[in-house]
Write a protein that holds these residues in place. Structure first.
Motif, PDB file in Angstrom:
ATOM      1  N   ASP A  34       0.829  -1.210   0.000  1.00  0.00           N
ATOM      2  CA  ASP A  34       0.000   0.000   0.000  1.00  0.00           C
ATOM      3  C   ASP A  34       0.859   1.255   0.000  1.00  0.00           C
ATOM      4  O   ASP A  34       0.561   2.235  -0.696  1.00  0.00           O
ATOM      5  CB  ASP A  34      -0.930   0.016   1.217  1.00  0.00           C
ATOM      6  N   SER A  35       1.916   1.249   0.784  1.00  0.00           N
ATOM      7  CA  SER A  35       2.798   2.415   0.852  1.00  0.00           C
ATOM      8  C   SER A  35       3.571   2.608  -0.446  1.00  0.00           C
ATOM      9  O   SER A  35       3.901   3.735  -0.818  1.00  0.00           O
ATOM     10  CB  SER A  35       3.774   2.273   2.024  1.00  0.00           C
ATOM     11  N   ARG A  59     -10.027   7.312  -2.217  1.00  0.00           N
ATOM     12  CA  ARG A  59      -8.813   6.972  -2.969  1.00  0.00           C
ATOM     13  C   ARG A  59      -7.947   6.208  -2.007  1.00  0.00           C
ATOM     14  O   ARG A  59      -8.391   5.195  -1.532  1.00  0.00           O
ATOM     15  CB  ARG A  59      -8.169   8.239  -3.495  1.00  0.00           C
ATOM     16  N   PRO A  60      -6.716   6.542  -1.545  1.00  0.00           N
ATOM     17  CA  PRO A  60      -6.166   5.669  -0.523  1.00  0.00           C
ATOM     18  C   PRO A  60      -6.990   5.807   0.742  1.00  0.00           C
ATOM     19  O   PRO A  60      -7.919   5.481   0.931  1.00  0.00           O
ATOM     20  CB  PRO A  60      -4.793   6.163  -0.297  1.00  0.00           C
ATOM     21  N   ILE A  91      -2.797  13.300   4.731  1.00  0.00           N
ATOM     22  CA  ILE A  91      -1.700  12.361   4.480  1.00  0.00           C
ATOM     23  C   ILE A  91      -0.860  12.186   5.735  1.00  0.00           C
ATOM     24  O   ILE A  91      -0.487  13.162   6.394  1.00  0.00           O
ATOM     25  CB  ILE A  91      -0.805  12.861   3.329  1.00  0.00           C
ATOM     26  N   GLU A 108      -0.125   6.701   4.425  1.00  0.00           N
ATOM     27  CA  GLU A 108      -1.579   6.574   4.508  1.00  0.00           C
ATOM     28  C   GLU A 108      -2.213   7.882   4.050  1.00  0.00           C
ATOM     29  O   GLU A 108      -1.673   8.963   4.324  1.00  0.00           O
ATOM     30  CB  GLU A 108      -2.024   6.289   5.943  1.00  0.00           C
ATOM     31  N   ASP A 120       2.428   1.969  -3.487  1.00  0.00           N
ATOM     32  CA  ASP A 120       1.533   2.472  -4.529  1.00  0.00           C
ATOM     33  C   ASP A 120       0.993   3.863  -4.248  1.00  0.00           C
ATOM     34  O   ASP A 120       0.766   4.650  -5.173  1.00  0.00           O
ATOM     35  CB  ASP A 120       0.348   1.514  -4.696  1.00  0.00           C
ATOM     36  N   ALA A 121       0.743   4.218  -2.973  1.00  0.00           N
ATOM     37  CA  ALA A 121       0.021   5.445  -2.625  1.00  0.00           C
ATOM     38  C   ALA A 121       0.660   6.729  -3.148  1.00  0.00           C
ATOM     39  O   ALA A 121      -0.035   7.569  -3.732  1.00  0.00           O
ATOM     40  CB  ALA A 121      -0.175   5.526  -1.116  1.00  0.00           C
TER      41      ALA A 121
END
Length: 255
Positions: free
Chosen positions: A18-19, A248-249, A68, A82, A21-22
């Motif tokens: 996740d980190s 989104r995220p 963020i 995040e 791609d974000a």
């Protein structure tokens, strides 16, 4: 630091998928910083509220304010990232506070401000920002051209009556002011009907009758203590209110 955000992650590797791609979801130059806080002395954590200009050209009515949080592990040279989109600035600030940011630091908004029209608006800003997990967001929408408005549909876990609450914001670009009001409904269907119809006044929460004087008194004290005004503005493109919150995220208004 300039208003255009640099995540300063060149020397770090993502700690998870996740980190990784974000950060790619945010193109360089799309984000304008509204408020930020970095822990000292080594910036192990960064908390940022920013306007995402690219959101205005996406789904009509979608959130444009992104909160963020970046956490850096200096021993491993890794980071976690995040992010959460919200329809109004105080909800984004609330998300960051809930994720460990000191409330007073993320309340210090930078840039070109417009001012609250009254003490109730100022009080509601602070109430949302410091509400913890009280409000569950179940929908939102925004319009960036006349009438300039934002609404957030929530479920208030502290409400004994009419637990569905709508926070409705109107901006006056010429006067450079904004107004927030809270509406109370028995259920989500009634709230969405009001948002679609607008033929009657926004119904006040039941507790306003007993607490109006104390609320306004607290807001006046907060104003006298030097609270920051909230920055607003937006693209000229028209956005009709959305039936739900875009994720989104996981918006507000631009400078």
């Amino acid at each position: 630091m300039s208003n255009e955000l640099d995540f300063h992650l060149d020397d770090f590797e993502p700690a998870d998928t996740d980190s990784e791609d974000a950060p790619r979801l945010f193109r360089h130059g799309d984000l304008t910083v509204l408020a930020e806080h970095h822990t000292t002395p080594h910036h192990s954590h960064s908390f940022v509220v920013a306007h995402d200009r690219s959101a205005a050209s996406g789904v009509p009515g979608a959130p444009q304010i992104v909160a963020i949080k970046v956490a850096r592990d200096f021993s491993q040279r890794t980071f976690t990232f995040e992010a959460a989109y919200h329809a109004a600035l105080p909800f984004a600030q609330n998300w960051l506070i809930e994720h460990g940011c000191p409330p007073d630091r993320i309340a210090q908004v930078r840039g070109d401000f417009i001012n609250p029209t009254d003490d109730l608006t100022l009080w509601l800003d602070r109430q949302i920002r410091e509400s913890g997990a009280r409000y569950e967001v179940i929908g939102s929408g925004t319009s960036d051209s006349y009438p300039c408005e934002t609404w957030t549909l929530t479920r208030d876990s502290s409400a004994a009556q009419a637990p569905i609450r709508v926070f409705f914001e109107e901006d006056n670009r010429e006067a450079r002011t904004y107004t927030i009001r809270e509406g109370a409904f028995d259920d989500e269907a009634a709230a969405r009907h009001w948002l679609a119809d607008r033929s009657s006044p926004l119904p006040q929460p039941p507790d306003y009758r007993g607490e109006a004087a104390s609320r306004l008194a607290r807001a006046a004290l907060y104003r006298s203590a030097g609270a920051s005004a909230i920055p607003k503005a937006g693209p000229d493109t028209r956005h009709a209110p959305s039936a739900g919150t875009a994720q989104r995220p996981n918006r507000g208004k631009p400078l």
